[in-house]
Design an enzyme around this catalytic site. Structure first.
Site: not given
Length: 922
Positions: A300-301, A305, A347, A637, A641, A706, A736
């Site tokens: 878990v440490a 998550e 361009d 454009d 192109d 942890e 937290t």
């Protein structure tokens, strides 16, 4: 796929029922044109506004039906089986084996809550990207009451007369009533060769092969025409195909793929560490149940998550930020690629300049140079070519720009100054044939009826027009165009181009009846040169500072344009391109270069203006740059192109003046056509990528404090009690940690962001320096502080190694306070880490404490959750905490500035170092 062909004269139920049917062609689509007008209750001048509004209410918007059920169940299930979730599932299974069902239930609750949070963030990101279509509403030119105007494509109804031109997307199914076009129908038929379409009688045969029908989803690659709309929305060929098409799956960006690899790496490390230390705990004298709890704690440490959803949300936020600044990004992956761009091929017209042409000077062989605002009447033949050879619309010179190509609008302004009629409908009534502008030939020609008889009118690049002229207009009439006259014309053109003007040549000749259907090469031959026109397109004020910032960021800028070399070079120098050396290469010179010579030219380091190049040359330049290892952004454009836009790492289309074909091929679309927006997009891409790394450092740093309590517990054989429970770890990781991590994904740019070289293409998301900073500096500092706080509370209560601290013992209340001190200390270290992670090089003072208010809100939430867990009875019972006295809390609060201070000193040391790996130069 190739759709099945539908029979005509059939009615079908609306698409969207259980089984989609073929698109119903309009009744009488093969009827004579007069009957079709009657059935559609329309005419050559189109519908009036009130009739169009009524039809829109009845028919509904011209939009494809949305099919398929919601995809959220699959997305939610995906959050339950990704690598980090699988790791937590394994932890829950181990907890059941260890006989701790409460812990197993807690881990399952964490999985569910994390999946719900990740699902919400992913859906928010998808909605953010989908909403970008509002920044580029699809439009079309239609006739309403005989007046050409732009309307949203969704408001087109049957009976509308649509104006089609090169590069435009066909907004609805229809039948041509005037003109000739070529269509890219690959979306419908799979054929890559453009299909010719011409107005005329409707012959029998398959619908898709009818020579006078056009279809939604196709694009006009050349020519111009008018079409009456016969089907919209679901009642189109593309609507039928859309009804049969399933949803498109999500494609992960390279950054998301990197993060997924990091997640698998974390999974492997966590499982490996847990498996390795399980026998250590047993050998140290722990029971099997205690050893399993120890392994669960390590698993878990090591699970961050919120890593995957936070990155997705950060990328989506970057996309939305770019859109607000004029850059619509179509894929999340583009945000990552923008940050590593090394070369921009831009361009000139409309990107470096304002694309607002105005006639600045003209030259006629008979009268010499003149001012268009005062002397336009002195060259009537020149003004007549400017009037006739145009598709733009300037109904009232006082209204300004009108509608159409800026170059043609400028020529119409010249014609208007000479007192000629510039209305589009007046031109079209007298036009016999049209040869649309060809970017390869650099020419446009029309055959028109004039008071003096039919005539050919041609405009284009000086070299292209001059090559097709045999005479020029002197005061006494047309005279042969010899070598001396050619040199004279070219010298004048060079002089105008050196002033930064775009120079066009205008020519004419009497036409014959055969010219109405003659091949283009025959029409554009034997011309009489009427003169030259110099158009001025002022550089944008924002471009020069943007070019300077690009240079500071290690980005080279090349200009690729079809304009005159002198004009393009003058504009490039004016905005700061080639300040350390500018080379101008023409299309002829480029064609003579072999591939290795082109590589050597581009690799020399000079910025280059490629002038008078064909659109396909842009593709060759992009391929050469990518062969050299550059990350290339290219602007475009036009229709031609599209290959270069698709090939480039970042294809950038013009949203205001670009064609629909270019926009579809591009990765990013500029809504304002401004080069400065590209520079801002590169900066935003770098900022987003830096932010991803910031919260990766933030999340990784907490694994060490942890994990350390579990290692001390195992290595001491239980003599040192477990300094942190699994439930407390879950409260940290889920309660937290998440909001501050999300806030770091919105961090403003660090000072000097655009003063460092681009990120190498091969550089991964996680670098060794990041791991050292997260685990070695911030992590170890946090572990020392929190472990010291835990031992200090125990020693203050009289604890000695090996003394019992379990439930019922005299030291159990002190043990609860000690684990709570570890929990609160880690939270305090999180706050210090969050401020430290805000910058990678600069000091926190240079960024400012208040520049990220979301971080302050996240920290406030973090403190409230911690207080609730420590002081509320419910939190104490669930998480296993005890209230702390004021001196202990004050001591723990010092952890935040200490953690930040250690990292600040390290960054100060690195800034003072003459060379550091992270500040390498190119």
């Amino acid at each position: 796929m190739t759709p099945t062909r539908t029979r005509r004269h059939r009615r079908h139920p609306p698409v969207g029922e259980d089984e989609p049917g073929p698109a119903p062609p309009a009744a009488g689509v093969d009827a004579p044109l007069e009957r079709l007008w009657h059935e559609l209750r329309s005419g050559p001048e189109g519908l009036d506004e009130r009739d169009a509004a009524r039809r829109l209410q009845v028919q509904g918007p011209n939009a494809l039906p949305v099919r398929g059920g919601p995809s959220w169940p699959r997305a939610l299930a995906h959050q339950l089986v990704h690598p980090l979730a699988l790791l937590l599932w394994a932890a829950a299974g181990l907890a059941l084996v260890a006989g701790t069902p409460v812990l197993a239930a807690a881990v399952v609750i964490v999985i569910a809550l994390n999946a719900a949070l990740a699902f919400w963030q992913e859906q928010h990101a998808e909605r953010a990207v989908a909403a970008l279509e509002a920044y580029l509403p699809a439009g079309a030119r239609v006739l309403r009451g005989g007046v050409a105007r732009e309307v949203p494509a969704s408001e087109i109804v049957t009976g509308d007369v649509v104006l089609l031109a090169e590069g435009a997307a066909v907004p609805a199914d229809g039948r041509l009533v005037a003109g000739t076009v070529e269509l890219d129908m690959s979306a419908l038929t799979g054929e890559s060769i453009p299909a010719p379409r011409r107005a005329g009688p409707h012959p029998p045969g398959p619908v898709l092969e009818a020579p006078d029908l056009v279809f939604r989803g196709t694009t006009c690659t050349s020519g111009s025409a008018r079409a009456v709309v016969t089907g919209t929305g679901a009642h189109t060929e593309i609507g039928r195909i859309a009804a049969l098409t399933g949803h498109v799956g999500h494609h992960e960006s390279p950054l998301e793929q990197q993060v997924r690899r990091v997640a698998w790496l974390i999974t492997a490390v966590a499982v490996g560490v847990g498996a390795a230390f399980l026998p250590i705990g047993l050998a140290a004298g722990l029971s099997f149940s205690a050893a399993l709890v120890f392994a669960i704690g390590l698993l878990v440490a090591n699970v961050p998550e919120g890593l995957l959803p936070t990155i997705t949300l950060a990328l989506a936020a970057g996309v939305r930020s770019l859109a607000r600044h004029g850059a619509v990004v179509r894929r999340l992956s583009a945000v990552e690629t923008l940050g590593s761009t090394t070369v921009i091929c831009t361009d000139k017209t409309g990107t470096l300049t304002e694309n607002r042409m105005s006639p600045q000077a003209f030259w006629a062989p008979a009268t010499g140079r003149g001012d268009p605002t005062r002397d336009a009447g002195a060259a009537p033949a020149l003004a007549r070519v400017a009037q006739r050879c145009s598709d733009a619309d300037l109904p009232d010179p006082a209204r300004g720009r009108g509608s159409g190509d800026p170059t043609e609008l400028a020529l119409l302004a010249l014609a208007a100054a000479a007192g000629l009629d510039t209305r589009a409908e007046a031109r079209s009534r007298r036009r016999v044939a049209l040869h649309a502008f060809d970017p390869v030939l650099r020419l446009m020609s029309t055959v028109d009826e004039t008071p003096d008889g039919p005539a050919v009118h041609t405009k284009g690049a000086v070299e292209a027009v001059l090559a097709r002229c045999t005479r020029l207009r002197r005061a006494a009439g047309a005279v042969p165009l010899g070598a001396d006259e050619r040199d004279e014309v070219l010298a004048v053109a060079e002089g105008l181009a050196a002033e930064g003007l775009r120079v066009l040549a205008l020519a004419t000749r009497p036409a014959t009846a055969a010219d109405a259907r003659a091949p283009r090469a025959d029409v554009e031959a034997g011309l009489v040169l009427e003169g030259l026109v110099g158009l001025f397109d002022r550089p944008r004020d924002s471009v020069a500072p943007a070019i300077t910032r690009c240079h500071a960021a290690g980005i080279s800028v090349h200009v690729v344009t079809g304009d005159h070399p002198a004009t393009a070079g003058a504009v490039a120098r004016a905005v700061g391109i080639g300040a350390d050396g500018l080379r101008v290469v023409t299309g002829v010179e480029l064609a003579a270069l072999r591939d290795d010579d082109l590589d050597a030219l581009l690799g020399a380091g000079d910025e280059i203006v490629f002038a008078r190049v064909a659109p396909e040359d842009k593709l060759r330049i992009v391929e050469a740059l990518e062969h050299l290892g550059e990350v290339v952004a290219v602007t475009g454009d036009g229709v031609n192109d599209a290959p270069a836009l698709r090939r480039a790492d970042i294809g950038i289309a013009m949203g205001a003046s670009g064609t629909d074909v270019a926009r579809e091929a591009a990765t990013m679309v500029l809504t304002d056509d401004d080069f400065a927006t590209i520079e801002r997009a590169v900066a935003a891409g770098r900022r987003v990528y830096d932010d991803v790394r910031k919260f990766v450092v933030y999340i990784f740093a907490h694994a060490v404090p942890e994990v350390v309590p579990f290692l001390l517990f195992a290595l001491s054989g239980g003599s040192i009690p477990l300094g942190l429970t699994v439930l407390q770890i879950l409260a940290i990781d889920l309660g937290t940690e998440t909001l501050p991590a999300l806030a770091l994904g919105r961090e403003p740019a660090e000072p000097g962001l655009m003063d460092r070289p681009p990120r190498p293409r091969s550089e991964g998301l996680v670098r060794p320096r990041m791991l050292w900073r997260a685990w070695g500096l911030l992590g170890i500092t946090s572990a020392v502080l929190t472990t010291g706080a835990f031992l200090l509370v125990l020693l203050r209560a009289g604890w000695t190694p090996g003394a019992p601290t379990g439930p019922g013992s005299a030291l159990h209340p002190a043990y609860l306070e000690a684990t709570t001190a570890t929990f609160v200390g880690i939270v305090a270290c999180q706050i210090g880490t969050a401020f430290a992670a805000r910058t990678e090089h600069a000091s926190l003072r240079s960024v400012g404490l208040g520049t990220n208010p979301l971080l302050w809100w996240g920290i406030a939430f973090e403190v409230l959750v911690t207080a609730a867990v420590v002081y509320l009875p419910v939190g104490q019972q669930v998480v296993g905490t005890a209230p702390l006295d004021a001196p202990t809390v004050a001591l723990l609060l010092c952890c935040a500035p200490l953690v930040w201070g250690v990292d600040e000193l390290d960054r100060w040391r690195r800034r003072r170092s003459p060379t550091t790996p992270d500040r390498r130069t190119t």
